[in-house]
Enzyme design. Structure first.
Site, short mmCIF file in Angstrom:
data_model
loop_
_atom_site.label_atom_id
_atom_site.label_comp_id
_atom_site.label_asym_id
_atom_site.label_seq_id
_atom_site.Cartn_x
_atom_site.Cartn_y
_atom_site.Cartn_z
N HIS A 168 -4.72 -16.95 7.69
CA HIS A 168 -4.78 -16.13 9.01
C HIS A 168 -3.94 -16.91 10.05
O HIS A 168 -3.30 -16.16 10.92
CB HIS A 168 -5.99 -15.96 9.40
CG HIS A 168 -6.65 -14.23 8.82
ND1 HIS A 168 -7.28 -14.16 7.63
CD2 HIS A 168 -6.42 -12.97 9.20
CE1 HIS A 168 -7.38 -12.79 7.50
NE2 HIS A 168 -6.85 -12.20 8.47
N ARG A 228 3.08 -0.93 4.47
CA ARG A 228 2.23 -1.53 3.08
C ARG A 228 0.78 -1.31 3.43
O ARG A 228 0.24 -1.99 4.34
CB ARG A 228 2.77 -3.10 3.01
CG ARG A 228 4.15 -3.29 2.48
CD ARG A 228 4.23 -4.58 2.35
NE ARG A 228 5.42 -4.95 1.62
CZ ARG A 228 6.78 -5.50 2.33
NH1 ARG A 228 6.47 -5.70 3.71
NH2 ARG A 228 7.74 -5.55 1.73
N ARG A 256 3.04 3.79 2.34
CA ARG A 256 3.09 3.80 0.96
C ARG A 256 1.70 3.62 0.25
O ARG A 256 0.62 2.81 0.58
CB ARG A 256 3.64 2.51 0.52
CG ARG A 256 4.14 2.22 -0.84
CD ARG A 256 5.07 1.01 -1.16
NE ARG A 256 4.24 -0.34 -0.94
CZ ARG A 256 4.60 -1.51 -0.85
NH1 ARG A 256 6.02 -1.80 -1.28
NH2 ARG A 256 3.83 -2.61 -0.84
N GLU A 262 12.69 0.33 -7.28
CA GLU A 262 12.42 -0.95 -7.36
C GLU A 262 12.37 -1.59 -8.68
O GLU A 262 12.25 -2.81 -9.00
CB GLU A 262 11.23 -1.69 -6.51
CG GLU A 262 10.22 -0.65 -6.75
CD GLU A 262 8.87 -1.17 -5.62
OE1 GLU A 262 8.89 -2.32 -4.91
OE2 GLU A 262 7.83 -0.31 -5.84
N ASN A 321 13.05 -6.56 -3.14
CA ASN A 321 12.17 -7.65 -3.68
C ASN A 321 11.92 -7.72 -5.10
O ASN A 321 12.14 -8.35 -5.79
CB ASN A 321 10.72 -7.62 -2.71
CG ASN A 321 11.08 -7.77 -1.33
OD1 ASN A 321 12.50 -8.00 -0.77
ND2 ASN A 321 10.17 -7.49 -0.47
N ASP A 322 11.28 -6.23 -5.43
CA ASP A 322 10.97 -6.20 -6.97
C ASP A 322 12.23 -5.92 -7.72
O ASP A 322 12.37 -6.50 -8.76
CB ASP A 322 10.00 -5.07 -7.09
CG ASP A 322 8.59 -5.42 -6.73
OD1 ASP A 322 8.11 -6.55 -7.25
OD2 ASP A 322 7.97 -4.99 -6.04
N ARG A 368 9.49 -13.25 -8.67
CA ARG A 368 9.50 -13.42 -7.18
C ARG A 368 8.72 -14.60 -6.71
O ARG A 368 9.02 -15.02 -5.61
CB ARG A 368 9.58 -12.21 -6.30
CG ARG A 368 8.24 -11.73 -6.44
CD ARG A 368 8.18 -9.94 -5.95
NE ARG A 368 7.90 -9.99 -4.69
CZ ARG A 368 7.69 -8.75 -3.98
NH1 ARG A 368 7.90 -7.51 -4.49
NH2 ARG A 368 7.07 -8.94 -2.71
N CYS A 404 14.30 -1.45 2.16
CA CYS A 404 13.10 -2.09 2.85
C CYS A 404 12.84 -3.30 2.35
O CYS A 404 11.69 -3.97 2.59
CB CYS A 404 11.86 -0.92 2.91
SG CYS A 404 11.39 -0.79 1.16
C1 PEP Z 1 9.99 -4.44 -2.45
O1 PEP Z 1 9.91 -4.72 -3.62
O2 PEP Z 1 11.19 -4.53 -2.13
C2 PEP Z 1 9.06 -4.01 -1.24
C3 PEP Z 1 9.55 -3.75 -0.29
O3 PEP Z 1 8.01 -4.05 -1.74
P1 PEP Z 1 7.02 -5.10 -1.88
O4 PEP Z 1 7.64 -6.45 -1.18
O5 PEP Z 1 5.55 -4.81 -1.04
O6 PEP Z 1 6.51 -5.52 -3.23
MG MG Z 2 7.77 -3.97 -4.33
#
Ligand code: PEP
Ligand code: MG
Length: 600
Positions: free
Chosen positions: A203, A310, A346, A445, A468-469, A479, A516
């Site tokens: 936190h 999220r 989401r 993703e 990201n994924d 990741r 995103c």
């Molecule tokens: C992603 O995978 O790019 C994404 C935005 O989702 P998260 O980072 O929450 O997995």
């Molecule tokens: Mg993701």
């Protein structure tokens, strides 16, 4: 007196640099609790003291939760409600009672032992977010001991406060900053934070980032090595802390601090300006959010809306699934705050790197390739339906769009639509209003979704590119795994080719596409992403101005040429070199910060 010069290192969890006098506090040092054997006649009295202390702790936490909710928003304050649940947890209570009643252990020692047991269990959990919840349990333990009259908080003052006798602009050096102590930090008298313990998801770190306060955590023995009044420089970018540095280091950081302040002030001017390229193309700039305070930041920076909300954070800070009304309440407040702009919420994306303490997932040889996102939700229709009901109810009078995580193909979309339609019929029967045209979108993703983007796009109202994924799956590099971090390269040409084809696919189906993932928040990538075809960016609120600055400096013709050149390269190194050269020669930049595009 001789001054010690020291350089110590930890984890950089919140950027920026700051310097000032150290103020050292220890919150969680093991306070020696005396253990004694009770006389049987004392047992009932001890059990009564326990019940009073637990009730007192619960009451204090609920009232602290209310105070904090007013300051930082309900969701950030949820941690106190979660702690209040710990205070009345029947397992915790039962174990303490057993020690007192059956083993005649005095109540203070029994509380300390059971809290220790609980936190050790947490320490073994692999998920760093959940592991760091051990701090919340220690915090409850301290509070109960304080209520029992134990001076467990001797160094830190009363529960829920940070001793206030430190100078304004101090650098706070603490062993572990527990949630109940963060209230005082809201006063803004602290310039930076250094902690012995805690990681990226504690936190302390979350709060530091939302307050844009430089912070370095996990500096071993910081509270022993640093003394009150030491001059400390905190470099929250590289994770280095200088203690009583020499004049050359101080000069260097004086300069950097002044530059960053100047840069920030220059960027603040951009808040009122439009995200328009030099050749006049308007770009949609949205904010990513996980909690109400992010929505607040999005409003502050004048985001065009929330491009990705999220929901996992709101689930992770609780100790059980939030009810439909809880979820309605959270989303309603966020949607109200950003209204009339849109909010893309989401559906719960658990599995892979995201776990919930109260929702054990099936053991998987490879969680990222196992049950997660929509796969899991479709197997757990109750969780899915509850979320859909809450989101639909908010959609009645707010611009809510629903986003599906981890979609692999049309099957998940169609199956979700079936449930969505059933839930809509249910709400209609109950006379509860909602938007029957609520936009439904799919995250892209999974590589399969990226390759089939045009087909997917026709099944939904919009697409959202989660790099990201996508990067981890395309490059087969987890990741979260540091040992393969050198393989996780968002600028790998394979990723860029896929991004281009997703843009083309969305275009063919005439569906909007947002990016995103984190790579969208790095202004070094903005021109390239524009060149690949992206026109909607959703980034962390703190990154919005830098990205807007990069948009205003870009020219789409040049951006396309840059993207074409990058697509012709063979490796991530080559693309990175191309972008570095571009920055160095400034061929894509147009004059000083944001002065070339028209005013909003
Ligand atoms: C992603 O995978 O790019 C994404 C935005 O989702 P998260 O980072 O929450 O997995
Ligand atoms: Mg993701």
């Amino acid at each position: 007196m001789t001054t010690t010069h020291l350089v110590v290192r930890g984890t950089a969890v919140s950027g920026g640099v700051a310097q000032g006098p150290a103020h050292v506090l220890t919150f969680t040092d093991h306070v020696p609790v005396t253990r004694r054997t009770l006389d049987p006649t004392e047992v009932q009295g001890e059990l009564d003291r326990l019940d009073r202390a637990l009730a007192q702790a619960e009451e204090d936490l609920l009232s602290l939760g209310k105070t904090m909710a007013a300051k930082v928003g309900a969701e950030d304050a949820e941690v106190f409600a979660a702690q209040a649940l710990v205070a009345r947890d029947h397992v915790l209570h039962g174990q303490i009672v057993t020690l007192v009643r059956d083993h005649h252990v005095n109540v203070e020692a029994a509380v300390a032992e059971v809290i220790d047991r609980f936190t050790k269990t947490f320490d073994q959990i692999a998920d760093p977010y959940i592991r760091e919840r051990a701090a919340d349990i220690r915090d409850v333990g301290r509070r109960v001991l304080a209520a029992l009259g134990q001076q467990a908080l001797a160094n830190a003052g009363a529960p829920g406060t940070v001793a206030n006798d430190f100078p304004d602009g101090a650098i706070l050096v603490v062993d572990e900053l527990l949630p109940s102590a963060t209230a005082s930090l809201e006063l803004g008298r602290t310039r930076a934070l250094v902690t012995d313990r805690g990681g990226k998801f504690s936190h302390t770190s979350i709060l530091a980032r939302s307050m844009r306060m430089p912070a370095v955590t996990g500096v071993q023995d910081a509270t022993l090595k640093i003394k009150n009044g030491d001059h400390v420089i905190v470099d929250g970018v590289s994770g280095v802390v200088f203690v009583n540095p020499g004049p050359s280091v101080r000069r260097e950081y004086d300069r950097l601090e002044a530059e960053l302040r100047g840069y920030r002030a220059e960027l603040e001017k951009l808040v009122e300006r439009a995200a328009v390229t030099r050749d006049g193309v308007a770009i949609t700039l949205l904010a990513n959010a996980s909690k109400l305070s992010d929505t607040e930041a999005a409003v502050l920076y004048k985001a065009d809306g929330i491009g990705l909300y999220r929901t996992e954070f709101g689930f992770a800070v609780r100790s059980a699934f939030p009810t439909e009304d809880d979820q309605y309440e959270i989303l309603k407040r966020a949607a109200d705050r950003i209204h009339p702009r849109k909010i893309v919420v989401r559906l719960l994306d658990v599995g892979g790197d995201k776990e919930l303490s109260y929702f054990p997932l099936p053991v998987s040889r490879n969680p990222s390739l196992g049950q997660r996102g929509m796969r899991l939700l479709l197997q757990q229709p109750d969780i899915l339906r509850t979320q859909l009901r809450a989101f639909l109810r908010v959609s009645a009078d707010r611009a809510v769009s629903i986003l599906l995580p981890m979609v692999g193909g049309v099957d998940e979309i169609r199956a979700t639509r079936v449930v969505l339609n059933e839930v809509m019929e249910e709400l209609t029967r109950e006379g509860k209003p909602f938007n029957p045209q609520v936009p439904l979108g799919a995250m892209v993703e999974v590589p399969a979704a990226a390759v089939m983007a045009a087909v997917l796009a026709r099944e939904v109202d919009f697409l959202s590119l989660g790099t990201n994924d996508l990067v981890q799956y395309v490059l087969a590099a987890d990741r979260e795994d540091d040992t393969v971090a050198s393989y996780y390269r968002p600028l790998h040409p394979a990723v860029l080719h896929l991004i281009r084809s997703v843009c083309d696919g969305a275009g063919q189906a005439s569906r909007p596409l947002t990016i995103c993932g984190e790579m969208a928040g790095d202004p070094a990538n903005t021109e390239l992403l524009l060149g690949l075809g992206l026109r909607e960016f959703s980034v962390a609120p703190g990154e919005m101005l830098e990205v807007k600055d990069a948009i205003r400096k870009a020219d789409l013709g040049q951006a396309r040429a840059l993207a074409d050149e990058a697509l012709g390269l063979a490796s991530a190194d080559e693309v990175e070199t191309l972008l570095a050269r571009r920055r160095a020669t400034g061929t894509a930049a147009g004059g000083s910060t944001g002065t070339t595009a028209p005013l909003a």
